[in-house]
Design a protein around this motif. Sequence first.
Motif, PDB file in Angstrom:
ATOM      1  N   ARG A  56       1.022   2.034  -6.833  1.00 38.72           N
ATOM      2  CA  ARG A  56       0.965   3.474  -6.608  1.00 38.72           C
ATOM      3  C   ARG A  56       0.078   3.847  -5.426  1.00 38.72           C
ATOM      4  N   TYR A  57      -1.000   3.118  -5.209  1.00 36.89           N
ATOM      5  CA  TYR A  57      -1.978   3.529  -4.210  1.00 36.89           C
ATOM      6  C   TYR A  57      -2.222   2.474  -3.133  1.00 36.89           C
ATOM      7  N   HIS A  58      -2.778   1.333  -3.521  1.00 34.83           N
ATOM      8  CA  HIS A  58      -3.340   0.429  -2.528  1.00 34.83           C
ATOM      9  C   HIS A  58      -2.300  -0.359  -1.734  1.00 34.83           C
ATOM     10  N   SER A  59      -1.138  -0.611  -2.267  1.00 32.45           N
ATOM     11  CA  SER A  59      -0.157  -1.415  -1.527  1.00 32.45           C
ATOM     12  C   SER A  59       0.381  -0.690  -0.307  1.00 32.45           C
ATOM     13  N   ASN A  60       0.279   0.628  -0.274  1.00 30.59           N
ATOM     14  CA  ASN A  60       0.808   1.405   0.846  1.00 30.59           C
ATOM     15  C   ASN A  60      -0.269   1.805   1.853  1.00 30.59           C
ATOM     16  N   ARG A  61      -1.494   1.383   1.640  1.00 35.88           N
ATOM     17  CA  ARG A  61      -2.579   1.771   2.537  1.00 35.88           C
ATOM     18  C   ARG A  61      -2.658   0.844   3.749  1.00 35.88           C
ATOM     19  N   CYS A  62      -3.134   1.396   4.853  1.00 33.05           N
ATOM     20  CA  CYS A  62      -3.449   0.575   6.014  1.00 33.05           C
ATOM     21  C   CYS A  62      -4.794  -0.116   5.797  1.00 33.05           C
ATOM     22  N   ILE A  63      -5.110  -1.048   6.664  1.00 29.53           N
ATOM     23  CA  ILE A  63      -6.360  -1.796   6.561  1.00 29.53           C
ATOM     24  C   ILE A  63      -7.202  -1.511   7.798  1.00 29.53           C
ATOM     25  N   HIS A  64      -8.420  -1.062   7.565  1.00 34.28           N
ATOM     26  CA  HIS A  64      -9.353  -0.708   8.641  1.00 34.28           C
ATOM     27  C   HIS A  64     -10.369  -1.838   8.778  1.00 34.28           C
ATOM     28  N   SER A  65     -10.253  -2.613   9.838  1.00 32.16           N
ATOM     29  CA  SER A  65     -11.058  -3.822   9.977  1.00 32.16           C
ATOM     30  C   SER A  65     -12.358  -3.553  10.725  1.00 32.16           C
TER      31      SER A  65
END
Length: 402
Positions: A56-65
Amino acid sequence: MVRTKTKAAKVTVSDTHQPSSSTPPTPTKIPPAANKSKKFNKVRFPDYRSFFIYERYHSNRCIHSEREVKLLELVRYSLDKQITECSWESMYQDWPTATPNDLIPEFYSNFLNIKTTTLEFDVFLRKKMYHISPDVVASALKIPRVAKPGYPYIGQLVPLRDSMMELFCGKTIAWGTKKTNTTIEFTCEARLFNLVMSHNLLPVSHRNTFGLRRAQFLYALMTCVSIDLPSVICNSFITMHQSKDASLSLIYPCAITRILTHLNMNFPAAIPLQKQKKHTKEADNDEEDDVEDDAASPSSVADVTAELKSIVSYLDRISSQLNAQQIVLGKLNTRMRRLEQRAMDSSSGAAWTPSTSSTDGTEADGSEPDAAVEGDHYDKNDDIDDDDEEDEDEDDEHGCPK
Protein backbone atom coordinates in the motif's frame (compact mmCIF):
# COMPACT_ATOMS: atom_id res chain seq x y z
CA MET A 1 -42.43 -9.60 35.65
CA VAL A 2 -40.79 -12.36 33.67
CA ARG A 3 -37.04 -12.36 33.28
CA THR A 4 -35.65 -13.28 29.93
CA LYS A 5 -32.19 -14.62 29.44
CA THR A 6 -30.12 -13.03 26.72
CA LYS A 7 -27.17 -14.75 25.19
CA ALA A 8 -24.05 -12.80 24.34
CA ALA A 9 -23.34 -12.71 20.64
CA LYS A 10 -20.51 -14.98 19.65
CA VAL A 11 -17.56 -13.36 17.93
CA THR A 12 -15.82 -15.74 15.60
CA VAL A 13 -12.20 -15.20 14.67
CA SER A 14 -10.96 -16.51 11.37
CA ASP A 15 -8.34 -19.21 11.71
CA THR A 16 -6.65 -18.13 8.52
CA HIS A 17 -5.53 -14.73 9.81
CA GLN A 18 -3.43 -14.46 12.93
CA PRO A 19 -2.90 -10.93 14.25
CA SER A 20 0.60 -9.61 14.61
CA SER A 21 2.33 -10.22 17.90
CA SER A 22 3.21 -6.53 18.06
CA THR A 23 1.28 -3.47 17.01
CA PRO A 24 2.85 -0.11 16.14
CA PRO A 25 1.71 2.97 18.06
CA THR A 26 -0.44 4.00 15.11
CA PRO A 27 -1.91 0.73 13.83
CA THR A 28 -2.72 0.38 10.17
CA LYS A 29 -6.19 -0.77 9.20
CA ILE A 30 -5.88 -4.22 7.71
CA PRO A 31 -8.42 -5.54 5.22
CA PRO A 32 -10.27 -8.73 6.16
CA ALA A 33 -8.55 -12.05 5.80
CA ALA A 34 -10.76 -12.98 2.85
CA ASN A 35 -8.96 -10.36 0.74
CA LYS A 36 -5.55 -11.89 1.19
CA SER A 37 -3.31 -11.39 -1.83
CA LYS A 38 -1.70 -14.37 -3.50
CA LYS A 39 1.62 -12.49 -3.53
CA PHE A 40 2.11 -12.89 0.21
CA ASN A 41 5.46 -14.53 0.84
CA LYS A 42 6.56 -15.88 4.21
CA VAL A 43 10.19 -15.38 3.28
CA ARG A 44 9.83 -11.65 2.73
CA PHE A 45 7.11 -10.69 5.26
CA PRO A 46 6.46 -11.82 8.84
CA ASP A 47 2.68 -11.34 8.62
CA TYR A 48 -0.02 -9.98 6.39
CA ARG A 49 0.05 -6.59 8.13
CA SER A 50 3.63 -6.00 6.97
CA PHE A 51 2.78 -7.17 3.48
CA PHE A 52 -0.15 -4.76 3.35
CA ILE A 53 2.07 -1.84 4.43
CA TYR A 54 4.59 -2.81 1.75
CA GLU A 55 2.04 -3.03 -1.05
CA ARG A 56 0.00 0.00 0.00
CA TYR A 57 2.75 2.48 0.86
CA HIS A 58 6.43 1.63 0.70
CA SER A 59 6.66 -0.36 -2.54
CA ASN A 60 5.63 2.69 -4.57
CA ARG A 61 7.99 5.17 -2.91
CA CYS A 62 11.16 6.56 -4.43
CA ILE A 63 14.48 6.19 -2.62
CA HIS A 64 16.38 9.28 -1.47
CA SER A 65 20.04 8.35 -1.14
CA GLU A 66 22.85 9.95 0.80
CA ARG A 67 25.60 12.04 -0.83
CA GLU A 68 29.31 12.20 -0.24
CA VAL A 69 30.61 15.55 1.01
CA LYS A 70 34.12 16.85 0.32
CA LEU A 71 35.08 18.31 3.67
CA LEU A 72 38.14 20.11 2.27
CA GLU A 73 35.86 22.36 0.25
CA LEU A 74 33.95 23.45 3.38
CA VAL A 75 36.88 24.94 5.27
CA ARG A 76 35.60 28.51 4.96
CA TYR A 77 32.24 27.51 6.45
CA SER A 78 31.59 26.47 10.04
CA LEU A 79 30.06 23.18 8.82
CA ASP A 80 33.47 21.58 8.50
CA LYS A 81 34.30 22.44 12.12
CA GLN A 82 30.91 21.22 13.31
CA ILE A 83 31.32 17.84 11.57
CA THR A 84 34.77 17.35 13.09
CA GLU A 85 33.69 18.29 16.61
CA CYS A 86 30.72 15.90 16.49
CA SER A 87 32.83 13.07 14.98
CA TRP A 88 30.34 12.63 12.15
CA GLU A 89 32.88 12.18 9.37
CA SER A 90 31.54 8.72 8.56
CA MET A 91 28.17 10.26 7.68
CA TYR A 92 29.69 12.24 4.82
CA GLN A 93 32.14 9.92 3.09
CA ASP A 94 32.91 6.32 2.17
CA TRP A 95 29.26 5.42 1.68
CA PRO A 96 28.73 1.86 0.42
CA THR A 97 26.58 0.99 -2.55
CA ALA A 98 22.99 0.79 -1.36
CA THR A 99 21.18 -2.54 -1.12
CA PRO A 100 18.86 -3.54 -3.97
CA ASN A 101 15.90 -1.20 -4.13
CA ASP A 102 13.32 -3.89 -3.25
CA LEU A 103 14.98 -4.59 0.09
CA ILE A 104 14.69 -0.99 1.34
CA PRO A 105 10.84 -0.99 1.15
CA GLU A 106 10.84 -4.38 2.89
CA PHE A 107 12.99 -2.93 5.67
CA TYR A 108 10.51 -0.12 6.35
CA SER A 109 7.51 -2.48 6.13
CA ASN A 110 8.61 -5.26 8.50
CA PHE A 111 9.03 -3.42 11.81
CA LEU A 112 7.99 -5.38 14.91
CA ASN A 113 8.12 -4.77 18.68
CA ILE A 114 8.47 -1.01 18.34
CA LYS A 115 9.41 0.82 21.55
CA THR A 116 8.94 4.55 21.10
CA THR A 117 10.49 5.44 24.46
CA THR A 118 13.86 3.83 23.76
CA LEU A 119 13.54 4.04 19.93
CA GLU A 120 14.17 0.31 19.51
CA PHE A 121 12.49 -2.16 17.18
CA ASP A 122 12.95 -5.48 15.43
CA VAL A 123 12.97 -5.83 11.68
CA PHE A 124 12.18 -9.03 9.78
CA LEU A 125 14.24 -9.57 6.61
CA ARG A 126 14.33 -12.82 4.65
CA LYS A 127 13.20 -15.13 7.47
CA LYS A 128 15.60 -13.56 10.00
CA MET A 129 15.01 -11.06 12.78
CA TYR A 130 17.37 -8.15 13.40
CA HIS A 131 17.29 -5.82 16.39
CA ILE A 132 17.81 -2.11 15.68
CA SER A 133 18.56 0.40 18.44
CA PRO A 134 20.49 3.67 18.78
CA ASP A 135 23.46 1.72 20.15
CA VAL A 136 23.45 -0.59 17.12
CA VAL A 137 23.22 2.39 14.76
CA ALA A 138 26.07 4.16 16.55
CA SER A 139 28.28 1.07 16.32
CA ALA A 140 27.43 0.37 12.67
CA LEU A 141 27.80 3.96 11.44
CA LYS A 142 30.74 4.77 13.75
CA ILE A 143 29.15 7.85 15.27
CA PRO A 144 29.19 8.60 19.03
CA ARG A 145 26.24 8.68 21.42
CA VAL A 146 25.42 11.81 23.43
CA ALA A 147 24.24 11.20 26.99
CA LYS A 148 22.37 14.48 27.51
CA PRO A 149 21.70 16.04 24.11
CA GLY A 150 20.38 19.58 23.75
CA TYR A 151 18.22 18.51 20.82
CA PRO A 152 15.27 17.82 20.82
CA TYR A 153 14.56 21.04 22.68
CA ILE A 154 12.56 20.82 25.92
CA GLY A 155 10.53 23.46 27.73
CA GLN A 156 11.96 26.95 27.75
CA LEU A 157 14.93 25.93 25.60
CA VAL A 158 12.73 25.71 22.49
CA PRO A 159 13.88 28.51 20.16
CA LEU A 160 11.40 31.04 18.84
CA ARG A 161 10.34 30.59 15.25
CA ASP A 162 11.23 34.14 14.30
CA SER A 163 14.67 33.71 15.89
CA MET A 164 15.31 30.63 13.76
CA MET A 165 14.25 32.46 10.59
CA GLU A 166 16.54 35.37 11.47
CA LEU A 167 19.49 32.98 11.77
CA PHE A 168 18.66 31.20 8.52
CA CYS A 169 18.04 34.35 6.46
CA GLY A 170 20.56 36.73 8.03
CA LYS A 171 17.88 39.36 8.57
CA THR A 172 14.75 39.93 10.60
CA ILE A 173 11.95 37.93 9.02
CA ALA A 174 8.78 36.42 10.45
CA TRP A 175 8.00 32.70 10.36
CA GLY A 176 4.53 33.30 8.98
CA THR A 177 1.22 31.57 9.48
CA LYS A 178 1.90 28.49 7.34
CA LYS A 179 3.13 25.18 8.73
CA THR A 180 6.06 25.12 6.32
CA ASN A 181 8.42 27.73 4.94
CA THR A 182 10.74 27.93 1.93
CA THR A 183 14.50 28.37 1.74
CA ILE A 184 14.36 31.23 -0.78
CA GLU A 185 15.64 33.83 1.71
CA PHE A 186 18.34 31.56 3.18
CA THR A 187 21.92 32.76 3.31
CA CYS A 188 24.64 30.82 1.48
CA GLU A 189 25.83 29.17 4.70
CA ALA A 190 22.29 28.20 5.75
CA ARG A 191 21.67 26.69 2.30
CA LEU A 192 24.80 24.59 2.66
CA PHE A 193 23.79 23.35 6.12
CA ASN A 194 20.29 22.56 4.82
CA LEU A 195 21.65 20.72 1.79
CA VAL A 196 23.87 18.46 3.88
CA MET A 197 21.11 17.92 6.44
CA SER A 198 18.57 17.03 3.75
CA HIS A 199 20.76 14.27 2.30
CA ASN A 200 22.80 12.77 5.15
CA LEU A 201 21.61 13.76 8.63
CA LEU A 202 17.83 14.21 8.50
CA PRO A 203 17.09 13.28 4.87
CA VAL A 204 14.11 14.48 2.89
CA SER A 205 13.62 14.72 -0.87
CA HIS A 206 11.88 18.16 -0.89
CA ARG A 207 14.69 20.14 0.71
CA ASN A 208 13.43 23.57 -0.46
CA THR A 209 10.63 23.53 2.13
CA PHE A 210 10.87 22.78 5.83
CA GLY A 211 8.61 22.43 8.84
CA LEU A 212 9.11 23.12 12.53
CA ARG A 213 10.91 19.84 13.31
CA ARG A 214 13.47 20.27 10.54
CA ALA A 215 13.90 23.96 11.39
CA GLN A 216 14.76 23.08 14.99
CA PHE A 217 17.28 20.46 13.87
CA LEU A 218 18.90 22.92 11.44
CA TYR A 219 19.00 25.58 14.16
CA ALA A 220 20.66 23.14 16.57
CA LEU A 221 23.17 22.15 13.88
CA MET A 222 24.12 25.75 13.08
CA THR A 223 24.35 26.83 16.74
CA CYS A 224 26.48 23.82 17.80
CA VAL A 225 23.82 22.32 20.09
CA SER A 226 24.61 18.72 21.06
CA ILE A 227 22.64 16.12 19.06
CA ASP A 228 22.37 12.37 19.64
CA LEU A 229 22.39 11.45 15.97
CA PRO A 230 21.81 7.66 16.42
CA SER A 231 18.54 8.43 18.25
CA VAL A 232 17.53 10.86 15.49
CA ILE A 233 18.14 8.18 12.86
CA CYS A 234 16.12 5.53 14.75
CA ASN A 235 13.29 8.00 15.25
CA SER A 236 13.34 8.74 11.51
CA PHE A 237 13.14 4.99 10.80
CA ILE A 238 10.01 4.62 12.93
CA THR A 239 8.44 7.80 11.54
CA MET A 240 8.97 6.60 7.96
CA HIS A 241 7.53 3.16 8.83
CA GLN A 242 4.32 4.78 10.10
CA SER A 243 4.07 7.44 7.39
CA LYS A 244 1.20 7.33 4.91
CA ASP A 245 2.34 10.35 2.88
CA ALA A 246 2.94 9.09 -0.66
CA SER A 247 5.12 12.12 -1.52
CA LEU A 248 7.84 11.12 0.93
CA SER A 249 10.81 9.09 -0.30
CA LEU A 250 12.47 6.27 1.59
CA ILE A 251 15.58 7.55 3.34
CA TYR A 252 18.95 6.28 4.61
CA PRO A 253 19.47 3.48 2.03
CA CYS A 254 23.26 3.52 2.43
CA ALA A 255 23.03 3.76 6.21
CA ILE A 256 20.67 0.77 6.22
CA THR A 257 23.23 -1.13 4.15
CA ARG A 258 25.91 -0.38 6.72
CA ILE A 259 23.66 -1.41 9.60
CA LEU A 260 22.62 -4.71 7.99
CA THR A 261 26.23 -5.45 7.05
CA HIS A 262 27.21 -4.80 10.66
CA LEU A 263 24.52 -7.31 11.70
CA ASN A 264 26.01 -9.94 9.35
CA MET A 265 23.12 -10.08 6.91
CA ASN A 266 23.68 -11.99 3.68
CA PHE A 267 22.12 -9.85 0.98
CA PRO A 268 20.10 -11.81 -1.60
CA ALA A 269 21.42 -11.95 -5.15
CA ALA A 270 18.09 -11.37 -6.88
CA ILE A 271 15.19 -9.29 -5.59
CA PRO A 272 12.32 -10.03 -5.76
CA LEU A 273 12.97 -13.72 -5.32
CA GLN A 274 12.23 -16.17 -8.09
CA LYS A 275 8.84 -17.83 -7.70
CA GLN A 276 8.53 -21.60 -7.72
CA LYS A 277 6.11 -23.48 -9.96
CA LYS A 278 2.73 -24.36 -8.52
CA HIS A 279 2.16 -27.94 -7.34
CA THR A 280 -1.09 -29.78 -6.78
CA LYS A 281 -0.34 -31.06 -3.30
CA GLU A 282 -0.83 -28.81 -0.29
CA ALA A 283 2.48 -29.92 1.22
CA ASP A 284 4.29 -28.69 -1.87
CA ASN A 285 2.48 -25.35 -1.59
CA ASP A 286 3.63 -24.95 2.01
CA GLU A 287 7.18 -25.77 0.97
CA GLU A 288 6.93 -23.19 -1.80
CA ASP A 289 6.12 -20.46 0.73
CA ASP A 290 9.03 -21.37 3.01
CA VAL A 291 11.75 -21.84 0.39
CA GLU A 292 12.54 -19.41 -2.39
CA ASP A 293 15.20 -19.49 -5.05
CA ASP A 294 17.70 -16.65 -4.59
CA ALA A 295 19.28 -17.19 -8.00
CA ALA A 296 18.33 -15.14 -11.02
CA SER A 297 15.81 -16.67 -13.41
CA PRO A 298 16.83 -17.81 -16.93
CA SER A 299 14.85 -14.95 -18.43
CA SER A 300 16.73 -12.42 -16.32
CA VAL A 301 20.06 -13.98 -17.38
CA ALA A 302 19.01 -13.69 -21.01
CA ASP A 303 18.09 -10.06 -20.49
CA VAL A 304 21.45 -9.34 -18.90
CA THR A 305 23.25 -11.10 -21.76
CA ALA A 306 21.33 -9.08 -24.34
CA GLU A 307 22.11 -5.88 -22.48
CA LEU A 308 25.81 -6.73 -22.35
CA LYS A 309 25.80 -7.40 -26.09
CA SER A 310 24.20 -4.04 -26.75
CA ILE A 311 26.84 -2.36 -24.56
CA VAL A 312 29.65 -4.12 -26.47
CA SER A 313 28.11 -3.05 -29.77
CA TYR A 314 27.87 0.52 -28.54
CA LEU A 315 31.53 0.46 -27.46
CA ASP A 316 32.52 -0.86 -30.90
CA ARG A 317 30.74 2.04 -32.57
CA ILE A 318 32.51 4.49 -30.29
CA SER A 319 35.85 2.84 -31.08
CA SER A 320 35.27 3.13 -34.83
CA GLN A 321 34.35 6.78 -34.44
CA LEU A 322 37.50 7.40 -32.42
CA ASN A 323 39.57 5.76 -35.15
CA ALA A 324 37.99 8.00 -37.75
CA GLN A 325 38.73 11.05 -35.62
CA GLN A 326 42.31 9.84 -35.22
CA ILE A 327 42.72 9.80 -39.00
CA VAL A 328 41.37 13.33 -39.27
CA LEU A 329 43.71 14.50 -36.52
CA GLY A 330 46.64 12.89 -38.37
CA LYS A 331 45.81 14.86 -41.51
CA LEU A 332 45.52 18.08 -39.53
CA ASN A 333 48.88 17.38 -37.93
CA THR A 334 50.45 16.96 -41.39
CA ARG A 335 49.00 20.29 -42.52
CA MET A 336 50.30 22.02 -39.42
CA ARG A 337 53.81 20.69 -40.08
CA ARG A 338 53.65 22.03 -43.63
CA LEU A 339 52.55 25.46 -42.42
CA GLU A 340 55.35 25.51 -39.86
CA GLN A 341 57.86 24.56 -42.54
CA ARG A 342 56.57 27.38 -44.77
CA ALA A 343 56.89 29.87 -41.92
CA MET A 344 60.45 28.75 -41.26
CA ASP A 345 61.34 29.07 -44.94
CA SER A 346 59.84 32.57 -45.06
CA SER A 347 61.78 33.69 -41.98
CA SER A 348 65.06 32.41 -43.42
CA GLY A 349 64.63 34.62 -46.50
CA ALA A 350 63.77 31.84 -48.91
CA ALA A 351 61.57 33.04 -51.76
CA TRP A 352 60.07 31.46 -54.84
CA THR A 353 61.21 32.74 -58.25
CA PRO A 354 59.35 32.33 -61.54
CA SER A 355 62.42 30.76 -63.15
CA THR A 356 62.31 27.79 -60.80
CA SER A 357 58.86 26.67 -61.88
CA SER A 358 57.30 26.07 -65.26
CA THR A 359 54.20 27.70 -66.65
CA ASP A 360 52.09 24.55 -66.25
CA GLY A 361 52.37 24.69 -62.43
CA THR A 362 55.09 22.01 -62.08
CA GLU A 363 58.51 22.32 -60.55
CA ALA A 364 61.60 22.46 -62.63
CA ASP A 365 62.47 18.92 -61.63
CA GLY A 366 59.00 17.74 -62.72
CA SER A 367 57.51 17.37 -59.20
CA GLU A 368 54.15 18.80 -58.10
CA PRO A 369 54.19 21.87 -55.83
CA ASP A 370 52.98 21.57 -52.26
CA ALA A 371 49.49 23.04 -51.92
CA ALA A 372 50.16 24.18 -48.37
CA VAL A 373 53.34 25.94 -49.47
CA GLU A 374 52.09 27.64 -52.64
CA GLY A 375 49.23 29.53 -50.99
CA ASP A 376 47.51 30.35 -47.74
CA HIS A 377 44.74 27.87 -48.45
CA TYR A 378 44.65 24.10 -48.36
CA ASP A 379 43.29 21.67 -50.86
CA LYS A 380 39.50 21.32 -50.50
CA ASN A 381 39.71 17.82 -51.93
CA ASP A 382 41.17 16.72 -48.57
CA ASP A 383 37.88 17.52 -46.85
CA ILE A 384 35.98 15.71 -49.58
CA ASP A 385 38.16 12.66 -49.01
CA ASP A 386 37.53 12.86 -45.28
CA ASP A 387 33.77 12.96 -45.83
CA ASP A 388 33.99 9.98 -48.18
CA GLU A 389 35.95 7.99 -45.61
CA GLU A 390 33.41 8.82 -42.89
CA ASP A 391 30.57 7.71 -45.16
CA GLU A 392 32.42 4.46 -45.82
CA ASP A 393 32.85 3.93 -42.06
CA GLU A 394 29.12 4.41 -41.54
CA ASP A 395 28.39 1.90 -44.30
CA ASP A 396 30.67 -0.61 -42.60
CA GLU A 397 28.85 -0.16 -39.29
CA HIS A 398 25.48 -0.83 -40.87
CA GLY A 399 26.75 -3.84 -42.75
CA CYS A 400 26.39 -2.27 -46.22
CA PRO A 401 28.95 -2.79 -48.98
CA LYS A 402 31.30 0.04 -49.78
